[in-house]
Enzyme design. Structure first.
Site, short mmCIF file in Angstrom:
data_model
loop_
_atom_site.label_atom_id
_atom_site.label_comp_id
_atom_site.label_asym_id
_atom_site.label_seq_id
_atom_site.Cartn_x
_atom_site.Cartn_y
_atom_site.Cartn_z
N GLY A 52 2.57 16.54 14.73
CA GLY A 52 2.94 16.06 16.04
C GLY A 52 4.38 16.37 16.42
O GLY A 52 4.69 16.60 17.59
N ARG A 164 5.88 3.89 9.07
CA ARG A 164 4.94 3.89 10.20
C ARG A 164 3.91 5.01 10.18
O ARG A 164 3.09 5.11 11.11
CB ARG A 164 5.68 3.95 11.55
CG ARG A 164 6.56 2.75 11.81
CD ARG A 164 6.89 2.62 13.28
NE ARG A 164 7.68 3.72 13.79
CZ ARG A 164 7.91 3.93 15.08
NH1 ARG A 164 7.37 3.13 15.98
NH2 ARG A 164 8.66 4.94 15.47
#
Length: 310
Positions: A52, A164
Site C-alpha cells: 500500500g 497496526r
C-alpha cells in the site's frame, strides 16, 4: 540518521488511481528502475514486491558488496502530507526500536521528488509465502515466531508504539530456517501520543492495515492500544497453527469479512487441529477476542502463559 540526495533515478511511472485527497505526483518525481544508482552507493537489482505504501527493491551496496532492500514511496502519495508522513515515520520508528527482531534501517534517502528507505535485506522470504499452501506449522515453530514477535511488542510498548499491521507477510526471515523471524513494514506504526481514533475510511482502506488481520477496534475507528497488536498477532498465530483463519476470506465479500471480525463468535483453532493443547487453544481465543478488555493485558501476559506451558 543521514538524510541524503538520490542520484540517477529512472523515468516517471504511469499515473495510478489515488485517493481523493491526492493530486497528480509532483513535478520531478521519478521511478526507481533496475540498474539505477541510488545515492551513488546502491545499485538496484530487482523488484521484490509492492504494498500500500510503496515498492520494495533488492539492491547492492557498492563498497561493501552487500545486499540491501530499498523501499520506494508510491508516487500517488507524494502530494499527501499524511501519507508521506507515515512513510517517513517508518524509518523513525525502526531507528528508535533498534531491536534484533525488527528489520534494521540503514538510511532515509530523499531526492528527485521521491523518498526511499534503505534497510537490511532478508533473503528468507515471508511467513505468508511459507504458509501459502495452507500447511500448518509445527507447534514449537509457531510458538518460536510468536515469542519473538511478542518480544518486539514489549519493546514497542515501552516506547508507546503501536504497529497496526501485524500479519504473516510482514514477518520476514533472515534465511531458510524459522530461527530468525523479524517484524517489518512499520509504515502504519504510530507513537501512542500521536495516535487518534482513526477510521480506515479516513486514510484509504488499502493502507489502513490488512482487513483479514485487522482488529475490531481498527474497523470501528476506536481507540487503539497494544491490545490491537496482540489481536493481529493472535490471528497470525491462528493461521500458523491451522493454515487458515476462523473465516474464509476467499468466500466472503469485504462486508462479509467485516461482519465476521465484528461478531463475537470465533471457531476455536482446535477444531482444525485436534492435537492442539487446550491451553494454546484458549490463549489464541483470548488474543482474538472481539473486546479488547478480554484480551491479555500486555505482551508479557501472553509470554507468561507460553512459558508456563512450554
Amino acid at each position: 540518521m543521514r538524510l541524503s540526495t538520490t542520484q540517477g533515478l529512472g523515468d516517471e511511472p504511469p499515473e495510478t488511481n489515488a485517493a481523493s485527497s491526492v493530486r497528480k505526483k509532483p513535478d520531478g518525481a521519478k521511478k526507481v528502475n533496475i540498474g539505477e544508482w541510488i545515492d551513488g552507493r546502491y545499485i538496484i537489482e530487482e523488484r521484490i514486491g509492492a504494498g500500500g505504501f510503496g515498492t520494495v527493491w533488492k539492491a547492492v551496496e557498492s563498497k561493501r558488496e552487500e545486499f540491501v532492500a530499498v523501499k520506494e514511496v508510491r508516487h500517488k502519495w507524494l502530494n499527501s502530507p499524511k501519507m508521506l508522513n507515515y512513510f517517513k515515520n517508518e524509518f523513525k520508528v525502526l531507528e528508535r526500536l533498534s531491536h534484533e527482531s525488527t528489520v534494521c534501517p540503514i538510511d532515509l534517502v530523499r531526492g528527485n521528488g521521491t523518498y526511499l528507505i534503505i534497510m537490511e535485506y532478508l533473503c528468507g522470504g515471508s511467513l505468508s509465502q511459507r504458509l501459502r499452501h495452507s500447511e500448518p506449522l509445527e507447534i514449537s515453530t509457531a510458538l518460536l515466531i510468536t515469542v519473538r514477535m511478542l518480544d518486539v511488542l514489549k519493546a514497542c510498548s515501552r516506547l508507546k508504539i503501536i504497529h497496526r499491521d501485524i500479519k504473516p507477510s510482514n514477518i520476514l526471515f533472515a534465511d531458510k530456517s524459522f530461527e530468525q523471524p523479524k517484524l517489518g513494514d512499520f509504515g502504519l506504526a504510530c507513537f501512542k501520543s500521536e495516535l487518534l481514533a482513526l477510521s480506515p475510511r479516513a486514510i484509504g482502506s488499502e493502507i489502513a492495515g490488512t482487513l483479514t488481520y485487522m482488529s475490531p477496534e481498527q474497523l470501528n475507528g476506536k481507540k487503539l492500544s497494544v491490545k490491537t497488536d496482540i489481536y493481529s498477532l493472535g490471528m497470525t498465530l491462528y493461521k500458523m497453527l491451522t493454515g487458515r483463519l476462523f473465516f474464509d476470506p476467499e468466500l466472503l465479500s469485504r462486508a462479509g469479512i467485516k461482519r465476521a471480525i465484528l461478531r463475537p463468535f470465533r471457531e476455536h483453532p482446535g477444531r482444525y487441529r485436534p492435537d492442539l493443547p487446550y491451553w494454546l487453544d484458549e490463549l489464541v481465543m483470548n488474543m482474538i477476542s472481539v473486546e479488547p478488555r478480554k484480551r491479555p493485558g500486555d505482551p508479557q501476559a501472553v509470554l507468561d502463559v507460553i512459558e508456563r506451558n512450554s
